[in-house]
Design a protein around this motif. Structure first.
Motif, mmCIF file in Angstrom:
data_model
loop_
_atom_site.group_PDB
_atom_site.id
_atom_site.type_symbol
_atom_site.label_atom_id
_atom_site.label_comp_id
_atom_site.label_asym_id
_atom_site.label_seq_id
_atom_site.Cartn_x
_atom_site.Cartn_y
_atom_site.Cartn_z
ATOM 1 N N LEU A 173 0.825 -1.199 0.000
ATOM 2 C CA LEU A 173 0.000 0.000 0.000
ATOM 3 C C LEU A 173 0.863 1.255 0.000
ATOM 4 N N ALA A 174 0.304 2.336 -0.504
ATOM 5 C CA ALA A 174 1.021 3.605 -0.525
ATOM 6 C C ALA A 174 1.331 4.046 0.897
ATOM 7 N N PRO A 175 2.543 4.525 1.151
ATOM 8 C CA PRO A 175 2.899 4.964 2.510
ATOM 9 C C PRO A 175 1.943 6.056 2.993
ATOM 10 N N HIS A 176 1.557 5.935 4.235
ATOM 11 C CA HIS A 176 0.720 6.935 4.906
ATOM 12 C C HIS A 176 -0.720 6.991 4.374
ATOM 13 N N SER A 177 -1.087 6.103 3.453
ATOM 14 C CA SER A 177 -2.477 6.068 3.002
ATOM 15 C C SER A 177 -3.347 5.393 4.064
ATOM 16 N N GLU A 247 -5.180 2.602 -1.267
ATOM 17 C CA GLU A 247 -4.330 3.125 -2.329
ATOM 18 C C GLU A 247 -3.049 2.305 -2.413
ATOM 19 N N LEU A 248 -2.713 1.886 -3.611
ATOM 20 C CA LEU A 248 -1.541 1.045 -3.823
ATOM 21 C C LEU A 248 -0.275 1.877 -3.980
ATOM 22 N N ALA A 249 0.837 1.288 -3.590
ATOM 23 C CA ALA A 249 2.133 1.919 -3.836
ATOM 24 C C ALA A 249 2.436 1.897 -5.327
ATOM 25 N N GLU A 250 3.320 2.762 -5.761
ATOM 26 C CA GLU A 250 3.671 2.856 -7.172
ATOM 27 C C GLU A 250 4.301 1.542 -7.645
ATOM 28 N N SER A 298 -4.893 3.143 -9.392
ATOM 29 C CA SER A 298 -3.992 2.970 -8.241
ATOM 30 C C SER A 298 -4.753 2.503 -6.993
ATOM 31 N N GLN A 299 -6.036 2.189 -7.160
ATOM 32 C CA GLN A 299 -6.858 1.789 -6.031
ATOM 33 C C GLN A 299 -7.060 0.275 -5.986
#
Length: 341
Positions: A173-177, A247-250, A298-299
């Motif tokens: 997951l995206a950091p801090h999401s 939200e996914l990380a890049e 990105s979700q």
């Protein structure tokens, strides 16, 4: 433990929905044996559990009896394991007494789930008892025991669904999401006690406990990150269907997610990764958790289904007891003996 050894058990709160499901599972278990079933209310006399649940007539005539503290010495001599399907404060009061008597306790209430006493006080409104040993949080697929833990906290139903879906994917997951968890539960999650707001004639699909539900800090503790949690009450008897957005990380794609889920649950038969969004009917009355995912840009979208009284309560408690005593996690759960309520 020898194959012939039987482990004697007691269930407190066996008159309630989760408690009777647990009593039924123990009644059918090849190793655990149900020796005592105590009511969660002040019943005047002992009577077969089938009086309260007629569907058990001829199948389980376990005596359901009131609990009195003077029974503790007798209980400690005759059983090794106690399951508490009691209100939170009742478990908080009784569990230390049972531990002091040398019993192993699996607590289905929220009395010991939260590791931070201040968070517990805010969520439950009473001081958490201080115990000599740290209480393990028993999300079964992520829990290992040394075999000398006196008390195990069985997770709540909503956090079980959210934790099983999210924990394998947190590094992706995206950091801090902040994941968002929307979940709908049947009315049995409110317990057996009659109440107007959980009557089938009164219940419509409605959000409740928005931003205040005590399972939110439990979810956050389980996945190690804050969550937005909105529970809903549905006009059906049992089951939880959760839809989770994150939200996914890049650079993360569907193959990465599938690989992470498959690697995590390859050896855990009670979690099923499914190819289509799960229906409640495929998990109600079973000990399974079914997980589906879809990526949209990105979700990440997850759809998760469990039976709140089984995988979200009684079946997970028994799964943890299996693991504690070196049995395979699904012992007595596959094939399922079926549900009571």
């Amino acid at each position: 433990m020898s194959k012939q050894e039987t482990i004697q058990c007691a269930v407190f709160g066996a008159s309630g929905y989760s408690g009777v499901e647990l009593a039924w599972l123990l009644h059918n278990h090849p190793v655990f044996s149900l020796t005592y079933a105590f009511s969660s209310s002040a019943r005047e006399k002992a009577e077969p559990i089938s009086v309260l649940y007629p569907q058990l007539a001829g199948r389980c005539e376990q005596l359901l009896q009131p609990w009195h503290s003077d029974l503790l010495p007798q209980l400690a001599q005759q059983v090794r394991v106690v399951f508490l399907a009691l209100p939170h404060e009742a478990s908080a009061e009784l569990a230390p007494q049972l531990i002091a008597a040398g019993l192993v306790v699996f607590d289905l209430s929220g009395a010991f789930r939260l590791g931070d006493p201040k968070t517990h006080l805010s969520a439950y409104g009473f001081q958490q008892p201080k115990l000599a040993k740290k209480v393990p949080y028993g999300l079964a697929e992520f829990t290992q025991f040394s075999g000398d833990e006196p008390l195990i906290a069985v997770p709540g139903c909503y956090p079980t669904a959210a934790g099983l879906a999210l924990r394998p994917l947190m590094p992706l997951l995206a950091p801090h999401s902040t994941p968002i968890v929307n979940a709908v539960s049947g009315v049995s999650g409110a317990g057996r006690k009659a109440a107007l707001n959980t009557s089938f004639c009164e219940v419509s699909l409605q959000a409740y406990g928005v931003a205040t539900h005590r399972h939110q800090p439990e979810m956050a503790q389980s996945i190690g990150r804050d969550v937005v949690f909105v529970p809903h009450l549905g006009n059906f008897k049992r089951g939880i269907l959760a839809t989770i957005y994150a939200e996914l990380a890049e650079g993360v794609n569907e193959h990465t997610i599938a690989d992470a889920l498959e690697a995590t649950y390859a050896n855990h038969p009670l979690v099923r990764l499914v190819a289509t969004p799960p229906k409640l009917q495929q998990v109600v009355g079973t000990p399974y958790c079914d997980i589906y995912f879809k990526v949209h840009g990105s979700q990440l979208i997850l759809s998760v289904a469990i039976d709140n009284l089984l995988k979200g309560a009684a079946a997970q408690a028994l799964q943890l007891a299996n693991q504690y005593y070196g049995l395979t996690s699904a012992t007595g759960l596959q094939p399922s003996p079926g549900a009571v309520v």
